[in-house]
Design a protein around this motif. Structure first.
Motif, PDB file in Angstrom:
ATOM      1  N   ALA A 175      -0.872 -11.986   0.181  1.00  0.00           N
ATOM      2  CA  ALA A 175      -1.003 -10.243   0.207  1.00  0.00           C
ATOM      3  C   ALA A 175      -2.281 -10.251  -0.373  1.00  0.00           C
ATOM      4  O   ALA A 175      -3.134  -9.375  -0.006  1.00  0.00           O
ATOM      5  CB  ALA A 175       0.151  -9.612  -0.517  1.00  0.00           C
ATOM      6  N   ILE A 223      -6.359  -8.169   0.660  1.00  0.00           N
ATOM      7  CA  ILE A 223      -6.696  -6.835   0.038  1.00  0.00           C
ATOM      8  C   ILE A 223      -8.120  -6.941  -0.698  1.00  0.00           C
ATOM      9  O   ILE A 223      -8.467  -8.024  -1.081  1.00  0.00           O
ATOM     10  CB  ILE A 223      -5.782  -6.142  -0.939  1.00  0.00           C
ATOM     11  CG1 ILE A 223      -5.376  -7.010  -1.854  1.00  0.00           C
ATOM     12  CG2 ILE A 223      -4.440  -5.754  -0.033  1.00  0.00           C
ATOM     13  CD1 ILE A 223      -4.594  -6.556  -3.224  1.00  0.00           C
ATOM     14  N   GLU A 261       2.440  -7.228   8.188  1.00  0.00           N
ATOM     15  CA  GLU A 261       1.508  -6.233   7.401  1.00  0.00           C
ATOM     16  C   GLU A 261       2.592  -5.729   6.477  1.00  0.00           C
ATOM     17  O   GLU A 261       2.129  -5.573   5.210  1.00  0.00           O
ATOM     18  CB  GLU A 261       1.062  -5.103   8.311  1.00  0.00           C
ATOM     19  CG  GLU A 261      -0.303  -4.892   7.647  1.00  0.00           C
ATOM     20  CD  GLU A 261      -1.205  -4.128   8.573  1.00  0.00           C
ATOM     21  OE1 GLU A 261      -0.923  -3.908   9.739  1.00  0.00           O
ATOM     22  OE2 GLU A 261      -2.127  -3.423   7.900  1.00  0.00           O
ATOM     23  N   ASP A 301       2.437  -5.851   2.206  1.00  0.00           N
ATOM     24  CA  ASP A 301       2.469  -4.758   1.058  1.00  0.00           C
ATOM     25  C   ASP A 301       3.704  -4.905   0.144  1.00  0.00           C
ATOM     26  O   ASP A 301       3.273  -4.516  -0.900  1.00  0.00           O
ATOM     27  CB  ASP A 301       2.410  -3.433   2.094  1.00  0.00           C
ATOM     28  CG  ASP A 301       0.917  -3.163   2.859  1.00  0.00           C
ATOM     29  OD1 ASP A 301      -0.108  -3.948   2.401  1.00  0.00           O
ATOM     30  OD2 ASP A 301       0.830  -2.547   3.851  1.00  0.00           O
ATOM     31  N   GLU A 356       3.926  -4.856  -4.237  1.00  0.00           N
ATOM     32  CA  GLU A 356       4.605  -3.993  -5.018  1.00  0.00           C
ATOM     33  C   GLU A 356       5.749  -4.542  -5.690  1.00  0.00           C
ATOM     34  O   GLU A 356       6.565  -3.906  -6.435  1.00  0.00           O
ATOM     35  CB  GLU A 356       5.224  -2.768  -4.178  1.00  0.00           C
ATOM     36  CG  GLU A 356       3.995  -2.025  -3.232  1.00  0.00           C
ATOM     37  CD  GLU A 356       3.146  -1.287  -4.041  1.00  0.00           C
ATOM     38  OE1 GLU A 356       3.686  -0.696  -5.040  1.00  0.00           O
ATOM     39  OE2 GLU A 356       1.948  -1.311  -3.901  1.00  0.00           O
TER      40      GLU A 356
END
Ligand code: NAP
Length: 329
Positions: free
Chosen positions: A51, A55, A308, A312, A316
């Motif tokens: 991940a 980003i 995807e 994400d 988290e």
């Protein structure tokens, strides 16, 4: 030698002016990167680092476009060992070299590890980088002298990939495992063999340099203040295996637990683990370090199309257990 298609299906992360574009596309097979072995990828997996590789603030991706995927399992279709079932993880895979989220990966021959006997591609990726790291942590703790029967062993971030596999491996080896989690996940952690489930706040300690000696050892995937709070609570001669940084990288501590209680901090790195130890840990993951819940209990399966949201969610801290990615169609 199998003929490679001109283009391979791949999930790509491409840096743009406004951030990183992510999604399914194709990559010319001539651009798979340097290497002497081509692997037809059956499965990859979702790790926290994957991940971060997609980003802008992740500071993980070193090429663009990048096929992320820091681990993969599949069959050698070109190069030495054609037809062999293998896995690969770490090194530059999915970071500075195209990784597992594509139908084919071309990698240096010394990056591949034989798929251990008694383990299929999916099971290998249910373990993946996270499970390998957990196994390495357990092996290092035991090399330090920790044994079942020494007392409770704490696992932090227990529902995560490293955490879940650590709970499972330790419980199967007869340890009394205390699992710390921020989630409402008692049933899941019980099913992995945790003797007790406690909240994240319950591991903080009282902030004093030497506290109540609660844990014989700990596997920490969280880092930051959580890791710092563990040292004063480790029993004399015990150890903490530090594997991760989901709660941060700064660790403020004192020398007291180290010099008055002989507590050890063991750093665990899965990326550059020497080939001999890497192969041996994988052999043991199919044997005495095998997590008993290798299939649906610990790992859910997704396709490249479903990647995807999973990337994400792991950022988290929202994924439970391991997520395997079916790459072969
Ligand atoms: N050293 C290595 O070679 C190596 C290899 C693999 C992974 N790692 C690192 O290990 C860590 C875990 O990786 P993973 O793939 O297992 O990720 P993961 O599945 O997301 O697991 C991390 C877990 O940490 C807990 N957590 C998340 N945010 C937190 C916060 N702010 N404070 C306290 N706990 C928090 C959550 O567990 P609960 O909800 O259960 O508390 C989460 O599930 C990552 O930092 C990763 O980069 C390092």
């Amino acid at each position: 030698m199998a003929e490679l298609p001109g283009e391979v299906r791949a999930f790509l992360a491409t840096k743009g002016e406004d951030g990183v574009d992510r999604g399914l596309g194709t990559l010319p097979s001539s651009e798979l990167g340097e290497g002497d072995v081509v692997v037809r990828v059956a499965f990859s997996s979702v790790n926290y680092k994957d991940a971060l590789a997609t980003i802008p603030k992740g500071q993980v991706a070193r090429i663009s476009p990048l096929v992320p995927g820091i681990d993969l399992a599949g069959t050698v279709v070109e190069g030495a060992g054609e037809g062999d079932e293998v896995l690969a993880h770490g090194h530059d895979l999915g970071v500075a070299h195209h990784g597992g989220y594509a139908e084919y990966a071309r990698v240096p021959a010394d990056w591949v590890v034989p798929l251990p006997e008694g383990m299929n591609h999916r099971q290998a990726m249910a373990i993946g980088t996270a499970g390998f790291t957990a196994a390495l942590a357990v092996a290092r703790l035991e090399r330090h002298g920790v044994q079942p029967g020494d007392g409770p062993v704490l696992v932090t971030g227990a529902t995560g990939g490293v955490g879940s596999t650590a709970v499972s491996i330790l419980a199967a080896r007869g340890y009394e495992v205390v699992a710390s989690t921020g989630k409402d996940a008692r049933e899941y952690l019980d099913s992995l063999g945790a003797a007790e489930v406690i909240g994240r706040d319950d591991v903080a300690g009282d902030g004093k340099p030497l506290g109540k000696q609660r844990w014989a050892a700990a596997v920490d995937s969280v880092g930051g203040a959580v890791l710092a709070g563990l040292f004063p609570q480790i029993r004399y001669g015990g150890a903490v295996a530090a594997t991760g940084l989901t709660a941060g990288i700064a660790v403020e501590t004192t020398v007291m637990p180290f010099i008055l209680r002989s507590v050890a901090l063991l750093g665990i790195d899965s990326v550059e683990t020497p080939a001999e130890e890497r192969t041996e840990i994988w052999r043991r993951l199919a044997d005495d370090l095998r997590p008993p819940q290798l299939d649906d209990a610990i790992a859910r399966e997704i396709s490249l199309e479903e990647l995807e949201p999973a990337l994400d969610a792991i950022l988290e801290g929202g994924l439970t257990g391991r997520t395997v990615v079916r790459v072969a169609t």
